[in-house]
Write an enzyme that holds these catalytic residues in place. Structure first.
Site, PDB file in Angstrom:
ATOM      1  N   LEU A   1      19.714  32.301  67.690  1.00  0.00           N
ATOM      2  CA  LEU A   1      18.431  32.040  66.663  1.00  0.00           C
ATOM      3  C   LEU A   1      18.411  30.621  66.211  1.00  0.00           C
ATOM      4  CD1 LEU A   1      16.212  33.378  65.334  1.00  0.00           C
ATOM      5  CD2 LEU A   1      17.586  33.753  63.195  1.00  0.00           C
TER       6      LEU A   1
ATOM      7  N   GLU B   1      31.203  33.267  69.780  1.00  0.00           N
ATOM      8  CA  GLU B   1      32.097  33.900  69.026  1.00  0.00           C
ATOM      9  C   GLU B   1      32.486  35.511  69.690  1.00  0.00           C
ATOM     10  OE1 GLU B   1      28.175  35.739  67.849  1.00  0.00           O
ATOM     11  OE2 GLU B   1      28.755  33.940  68.424  1.00  0.00           O
TER      12      GLU B   1
ATOM     13  N   HIS C   1      26.714  33.758  72.840  1.00  0.00           N
ATOM     14  CA  HIS C   1      27.310  33.595  71.562  1.00  0.00           C
ATOM     15  C   HIS C   1      28.931  33.600  71.985  1.00  0.00           C
ATOM     16  CE1 HIS C   1      24.836  36.294  68.510  1.00  0.00           C
ATOM     17  NE2 HIS C   1      24.080  36.039  69.631  1.00  0.00           N
TER      18      HIS C   1
END
Length: 721
Positions: A94, A187, A185
């Site tokens: 985002l 992570e 992502h």
């Protein structure tokens, strides 16, 4: 000169992976402190003065769209701050989309959504990817940006989705400002090459920009700390007052070698057939389960109940009940304080339970903990917290054949009496009653969910997923089984039904819990492929590990649970096992194992009396496997898609031991009833079932999967569905 003790401000958009990102930043940037705020905590005018105290900002992922002010909050203004307020910013998912939109990029939907899927990331080895080789990264997105030429933001990396989506932007930088971002992502537990290395490169670029511009980070002061809170670390939770170890009561235990003794036999010796009395049994009915725990409750056994929204708990012993005001505490703090006063010593080290609380926690208790408004309740039937304190118990070890008889009461003759009863019972021929109801009066009426309505709700869920509001939604519906009240007059029909359920679907985490006004029958496995003749391990691995949908669902929940653990224990969270196929008695199952540990010397690390354990349980509810991710937004959406509150279904059941350990299972493949059936013409049992809806879900297949899940439970009542 490197910044020795950098301070990072992490802006959270109510995501379920935020603490995973915080942990990755801690690993990547030496000696950094991370402060977390929500994207709606401050306006940009309130935030600007605070930014002067931080070395950089991390914009985390989150549900929704960067074009929706409620989803993005202050982040949309961060990209347009004046030159004198600039500082390095790194965005994720985002965060990238919001950066792109702020500088004129087009926001579009992917033709084929990527949630929990791994893609090869192409890059040219510069900026964020300097010195980085192969990148295989996890993607959680349904929206993406298309950059405009000359917009000020340029592409650093991309994925080639071929015929599905074509070329998709995966990383960007601003051409003149210290802004960088990735769409994937970094992570996630399954991201390789694009995680630690990319954050380290961001920090290298951030320091270079800081030196070049001469930006100075202001000295920290108390006012800033009061505004943004403490840095992220292990939760500084208070420790309830406990009795010194040496003066704690000693558990009395007798150990018997009774390899023929079964949990069912012990239950019947303890009076399980008396429908009007409370009873608790946690039953390892199949491998890899090992220990079965049976409570022998007394008239004086304390039952603790609570409804969400009440400012009190009800404490009941026999027919006497009192209300205890919570005051400013929540139920979790009260439970931690209560159990701290019950600590004992000297329990047998080979078993997990010496005595303590056994019972149920509802789905709505978890919804309340998330800060999501509960549904309006027209009746108050099943308490959201329903626990009993067990002082007499028997634990059966199915591996060694040993039986442990235990009491928390000093100088208790119950140990001797029970030992004699069990030894005598082991010498008698086994008495088995087939779990059948063919001779019972009346015909069960099974009311399934409306198929057309359920499929319509699946399609609504998929639309919310395509819009970026969720990665996965665990959509459920209720089935009701109605029986004539006379069906239960002779003996305990609920116990017989549990035996039928246990026979049809033996599971390692089964339970028979009768804590008025609720009776629960549970046979609880997780995601499975049903075993049948001819299905080999290779077949199961092809069906599960070889399924993009199955692995993606599992990956999303693993990342969510990592986040929940990081939130409580700090950095030390490890996935010990990911998506391994395990063989159970009646199913093949995908299993992942996540462990979290407090660092040695950290407050609470060796103190099971601390509130950390209860905080972990609180944060894990509702179970992520029963909501989807991000959890809070998914729960909010499910509140609009489901017709009934879930109640006991998709909450948890289990125990909290007086030795400090606990074990809780997700309440699925279960049925429960309100023990007020004698007041009406029917006895009504509720069964919840559903499935994880993703962008890849086929509505008809999801309906059929739900029916398969129902079959094992409904079979305890009738062979027809």
């Amino acid at each position: 000169m490197a910044i020795e003790h950098p301070r990072l401000l992490l802006i959270d958009s109510y995501d379920s992976f935020t603490f995973n990102l915080a942990s990755l930043c801690k690993q990547s940037i030496p000696n950094c402190s991370i402060y977390l705020i929500r994207n709606d905590t401050f306006t940009i005018s309130e935030l600007l003065p605070l930014l002067k105290f931080f070395s950089a900002v991390i914009v985390g992922p989150g549900p929704g769209s960067p074009e929706n002010d409620q989803d993005i909050g202050v982040i949309k203004d961060l990209w347009k701050i004046a030159e004198q307020s600039l500082l390095p910013v790194f965005g994720v998912c985002l965060g990238l989309q919001s950066l792109g939109v702020a500088y004129g990029a087009q926001l579009k939907r992917l033709d084929v959504v990527k949630h929990g899927q791994i893609s090869h990331i192409h890059h040219q080895g510069v900026e964020l990817f300097h010195g980085v080789g192969l990148v295989e990264a996890v993607r959680y997105h349904s929206l993406h940006v298309v950059l405009e030429v000359g917009c000020g933001v340029e592409e650093l990396a991309w994925a080639d989705d071929g015929a599905e989506n074509g070329r998709v932007v995966m990383a960007v930088r601003h051409t003149s400002k210290p802004f960088w971002a990735v769409q994937y992502h970094p992570e996630s537990v399954c991201t390789r090459g694009g995680g630690l290395e990319v954050i380290q490169n961001f920090w290298r670029l951030a320091q270079s920009w800081t030196r070049k511009t001469g930006r100075q980070t202001l000295v920290w002061n108390i006012a800033v700390g009061n505004a943004v809170g403490d840095p992220w670390q292990c939760s500084p939770l208070p420790s309830p007052h406990t009795t010194p170890s040496a003066s704690r009561p000693i558990v009395s235990t007798a150990v018997l070698e009774l390899p023929v003794m079964t949990a069912a036999t012990v239950c019947e010796l303890f009076g399980v057939s008396d429908e009007k009395s409370p009873f608790v049994s946690l039953d390892s009915a199949a491998q890899p389960g090992r220990f079965s725990i049976i409570g022998s409750l007394m008239q004086s056994s304390l039952q603790i109940t609570h409804f969400v929204g009440d400012g009190f708990l009800s404490l009941t012993r026999g027919r006497h009940s009192v209300q205890e005001d919570l005051g400013r505490r929540d139920v979790w703090t009260w439970l931690a304080e209560f159990m701290a006063t019950k600590r004992v010593r000297g329990g047998h080290p080979d078993i997990p339970f010496w005595g303590g609380l056994i019972g149920l926690l509802s789905y709505e208790l978890g919804v309340h903990s998330l800060g999501v408004a509960s549904r309006e309740r027209h009746t108050r039937q099943h308490p959201d917290l329903n626990l009993v304190f067990v002082e007499h118990s028997v634990v059966i070890d199915s591996v060694t054949g040993r039986v442990f008889v235990q009491s928390l009461i000093p100088d208790d003759s119950w140990i001797t009496d029970t030992t004699s009863i069990l030894v005598k019972a082991s010498l008698e021929p086994a008495k088995t009653v087939p779990p059948s109801f063919k001779d019972s009066p009346g015909t069960p009426v099974v009311t399934l969910p409306d198929k057309c309505r359920y499929i319509a709700r699946i399609n609504e869920a998929k639309e919310r997923i395509f819009a970026g509001d969720s990665y996965e939604l665990c959509l459920t519906a209720r089935t009701t089984i109605s029986l004539p009240s006379t069906f239960s007059v002779s003996g305990s029909s609920s116990w017989r039904r549990y035996q039928a359920l246990r026979t049809k679907n033996p599971a390692p985490y089964s339970a028979y819990i009768r804590l008025h006004p609720t009776t629960l029958l549970s046979s609880s496995p997780e995601r499975t492929v049903r075993k049948a003749p001819g299905i080999t391990r290779a077949d199961a691995e092809a069906a599960l590990v070889g399924s993009t949908k199955e692995v993606a669902e599992n990956l999303m929940i693993v990342d969510l649970i990592r986040h929940d653990l990081h939130a409580v224990v700090g950095e030390d969270v490890e996935v010990k096992q990911f998506c391994v196929v395990e063989e159970y008695e009646t199913v093949w199952q995908l299993v992942s194992v996540i462990e979290g540990r407090l660092e040695p010397g950290t407050y609470g690390a060796s103190d099971p009396d601390s509130q950390l354990g209860w905080e972990m349980l609180k944060r894990s509810l509702p179970p992520g496997s029963m909501t989807g991710a991000p959890k809070k937004r998914s729960v909010e959406i499910l509140q609009t898609l489901e017709d009934h509150e879930r109640g006991i279904y998709s909450g948890v059941f289990g125990y909290w031991c007086v030795g400090g350990g606990s074990d809780w299972s997700v309440t699925i493949r279960s049925c429960f009833k309100f023990d007020g059936w004698e007041d009406g013409p029917t006895e009504d049992w509720n069964i919840g079932a559903g499935g994880a809806i993703t962008a890849l879900s086929d509505a008809d297949a999801e309906w059929e999967e739900m029916i398969v899940k129902l079959t094992s439970v409904v079979g305890a009542f009738t062979s027809c569905i």
